[in-house]
Scaffold this motif. Structure first.
Motif, short mmCIF file in Angstrom:
data_model
loop_
_atom_site.label_atom_id
_atom_site.label_comp_id
_atom_site.label_asym_id
_atom_site.label_seq_id
_atom_site.Cartn_x
_atom_site.Cartn_y
_atom_site.Cartn_z
N ILE A 1 4.40 -4.03 4.58
CA ILE A 1 2.99 -4.14 4.91
C ILE A 1 2.23 -3.40 3.81
O ILE A 1 2.45 -2.22 3.56
CB ILE A 1 2.67 -3.52 6.28
N LEU A 2 1.36 -4.13 3.12
CA LEU A 2 0.63 -3.59 1.99
C LEU A 2 -0.83 -3.33 2.34
O LEU A 2 -1.44 -4.11 3.09
CB LEU A 2 0.68 -4.57 0.81
N THR A 3 -1.37 -2.27 1.79
CA THR A 3 -2.81 -2.07 1.78
C THR A 3 -3.28 -2.33 0.36
O THR A 3 -2.83 -1.65 -0.57
CB THR A 3 -3.20 -0.65 2.21
N VAL A 4 -4.13 -3.32 0.18
CA VAL A 4 -4.53 -3.76 -1.15
C VAL A 4 -6.06 -3.72 -1.26
O VAL A 4 -6.76 -4.24 -0.40
CB VAL A 4 -4.02 -5.20 -1.43
N LEU A 5 -6.55 -3.10 -2.33
CA LEU A 5 -7.99 -3.15 -2.61
C LEU A 5 -8.21 -4.35 -3.52
O LEU A 5 -7.80 -4.35 -4.68
CB LEU A 5 -8.46 -1.87 -3.30
N SER B 1 0.71 -8.77 4.69
CA SER B 1 2.15 -8.84 4.93
C SER B 1 2.82 -9.48 3.71
O SER B 1 2.40 -10.53 3.24
CB SER B 1 2.44 -9.67 6.18
N ALA B 2 3.87 -8.81 3.20
CA ALA B 2 4.65 -9.35 2.08
C ALA B 2 6.06 -9.62 2.60
O ALA B 2 6.95 -8.77 2.53
CB ALA B 2 4.68 -8.37 0.92
N ARG B 3 6.24 -10.81 3.13
CA ARG B 3 7.50 -11.15 3.78
C ARG B 3 8.59 -11.41 2.75
O ARG B 3 8.39 -12.12 1.78
CB ARG B 3 7.31 -12.38 4.67
N GLY B 4 9.74 -10.80 3.00
CA GLY B 4 10.90 -11.01 2.14
C GLY B 4 10.78 -10.41 0.77
O GLY B 4 11.61 -10.70 -0.11
N CYS B 5 9.81 -9.53 0.54
CA CYS B 5 9.58 -9.03 -0.82
C CYS B 5 10.68 -8.11 -1.31
O CYS B 5 10.80 -7.86 -2.52
CB CYS B 5 8.23 -8.31 -0.90
N ARG C 1 -4.30 -12.61 10.28
CA ARG C 1 -3.51 -11.73 9.39
C ARG C 1 -3.27 -12.41 8.06
O ARG C 1 -3.03 -13.61 8.01
CB ARG C 1 -2.16 -11.38 10.04
N TRP C 2 -3.34 -11.61 7.01
CA TRP C 2 -3.12 -12.12 5.67
C TRP C 2 -1.67 -11.92 5.25
O TRP C 2 -1.07 -10.90 5.54
CB TRP C 2 -4.02 -11.41 4.66
N SER C 3 -1.13 -12.91 4.55
CA SER C 3 0.21 -12.83 3.97
C SER C 3 0.13 -13.26 2.52
O SER C 3 -0.68 -14.11 2.14
CB SER C 3 1.19 -13.74 4.71
N VAL C 4 0.98 -12.65 1.68
CA VAL C 4 1.05 -13.05 0.28
C VAL C 4 2.25 -13.96 0.09
O VAL C 4 3.36 -13.63 0.50
CB VAL C 4 1.12 -11.82 -0.66
N ARG C 5 2.01 -15.10 -0.50
CA ARG C 5 3.08 -16.07 -0.76
C ARG C 5 3.40 -16.16 -2.24
O ARG C 5 4.52 -16.47 -2.62
CB ARG C 5 2.66 -17.44 -0.23
N GLU C 6 2.38 -15.92 -3.09
CA GLU C 6 2.56 -16.01 -4.53
C GLU C 6 1.77 -14.88 -5.18
O GLU C 6 0.79 -14.39 -4.62
CB GLU C 6 2.05 -17.34 -5.07
N GLY C 7 2.20 -14.49 -6.37
CA GLY C 7 1.48 -13.45 -7.08
C GLY C 7 1.91 -13.35 -8.53
O GLY C 7 3.02 -13.75 -8.88
N GLU C 8 1.00 -12.82 -9.34
CA GLU C 8 1.30 -12.62 -10.76
C GLU C 8 0.79 -11.24 -11.15
O GLU C 8 -0.39 -10.92 -10.95
CB GLU C 8 0.62 -13.68 -11.62
N VAL C 9 1.67 -10.42 -11.69
CA VAL C 9 1.29 -9.07 -12.10
C VAL C 9 0.36 -9.14 -13.30
O VAL C 9 0.66 -9.79 -14.30
CB VAL C 9 2.53 -8.23 -12.44
N LEU C 10 -0.78 -8.47 -13.19
CA LEU C 10 -1.73 -8.38 -14.30
C LEU C 10 -1.53 -7.09 -15.08
O LEU C 10 -1.67 -7.08 -16.30
CB LEU C 10 -3.16 -8.45 -13.78
N ARG C 11 -1.21 -6.01 -14.38
CA ARG C 11 -0.92 -4.74 -15.03
C ARG C 11 -0.03 -3.90 -14.12
O ARG C 11 -0.37 -3.66 -12.97
CB ARG C 11 -2.21 -3.98 -15.35
N GLU C 12 1.10 -3.47 -14.65
CA GLU C 12 2.05 -2.67 -13.86
C GLU C 12 1.79 -1.19 -13.92
O GLU C 12 2.25 -0.44 -13.07
CB GLU C 12 3.48 -2.92 -14.36
N PHE C 13 1.09 -0.74 -14.97
CA PHE C 13 0.96 0.70 -15.23
C PHE C 13 2.35 1.34 -15.27
O PHE C 13 2.62 2.34 -14.61
CB PHE C 13 0.06 1.37 -14.20
#
Length: 251
Positions: free
Chosen positions: A21-25, A35-39, A66-78
């Motif tokens: 479970i992520l908190t994302v700004l 929710s990030a299922r199976g991450c 409820r929000w779930s993330v299915r796809e994503g692309e890292v823009l900056r990892e720091f």
């Protein structure tokens, strides 16, 4: 319903065997619980974007509120922040404080920009960690509606020769004007720390971390900024406690 937006992970909590479970700004929708299922499974397409302090482009789907993330692309990892324990613990403190000062689903682009700039400063700029920390805390409090008044003494209106900062009132004052402000703690500042705090509050946000201080002035600024946060919010923070423990241990 779905949405694509950029955002940074402020908190990650393991859930079940392989979820988080992520908190994302986010850039467009403010702070969201996602929710990030199976991450946590091997080769998960959302594993990378589900890490603390990663700034990514998220494709989100809403189901039953409820929000779930299915796809994503890292823009900056720091990555250099995440690989250094002192910087990582400080970044985690920035994230926890940001979470505390932002509201669900209320866009806060200035705060998102501040957090990203602070992490960039930790990763790329040759600045003392204490300087980045103090500047971030003070600026974040101002953006969240807790801006202190540091232009002149709040009681007599003059420029204090021996400036002090009243934590409860969030104002500057002269030693002789202290009694007019009522109960609470006042911390001493000097010319350098006061100038730096004014730069943070009133200067160009693009040059937020572009100042230098003597060790004594930096200590006063850092003490005032941190104490102001804790006084105004009236709570403790586990990430701040951990960072301070690391400071006590030293290199």
């Amino acid at each position: 319903m779905h949405m694509t937006t950029a955002g940074i992970v402020l908190r990650e909590v393991n859930y079940k065997e392989s979820d988080k479970i992520l908190t994302v700004l986010t850039r467009d929708a403010g702070k969201l619980t996602i929710s990030a299922r199976g991450c946590q499974r091997k080769n998960s397409p959302v594993a990378a974007v589900s890490q603390l302090l990663c700034y990514s482009e998220f494709t989100l789907y809403e189901y039953r509120g409820r929000w779930s993330v299915r796809e994503g692309e890292v823009l900056r990892e720091f990555r250099r922040v995440r690989s250094d324990l002192d910087k990582l613990s400080l970044g985690a403190w920035f994230a926890e404080l940001t979470e505390a000062l932002t509201a669900e689903e209320l866009p806060a682009p200035d705060i998102l920009s501040l957090l990203l700039n602070a992490l960039y400063a930790l990763e790329e700029l040759d600045r003392p960690l204490a300087l980045v920390k103090g500047a971030f805390e003070l600026k974040l409090m101002a953006l969240a509606g807790y801006e202190p008044r540091l232009d002149s003494c709040a009681v007599c209106g003059s420029e204090p020769e021996e400036p002090r900062f009243h934590l409860n009132q969030g104002v500057l004052h002269c030693p002789g004007c202290r009694s007019a402000l009522g109960a609470g703690i006042s911390l001493p500042l000097d010319a350098g720390s006061l100038a730096a705090m004014r730069h943070v509050l009133y200067g160009d946000s693009r040059k937020l971390f572009s100042f230098r201080l003597s060790p004594a002035s930096l200590e006063k600024m850092g003490a005032a900024s941190e104490a102001f946060v804790l006084s105004q919010l009236e709570r403790g923070f586990r990430t701040l406690d951990f960072y301070k423990q690391l400071e006590e241990v030293g290199p």
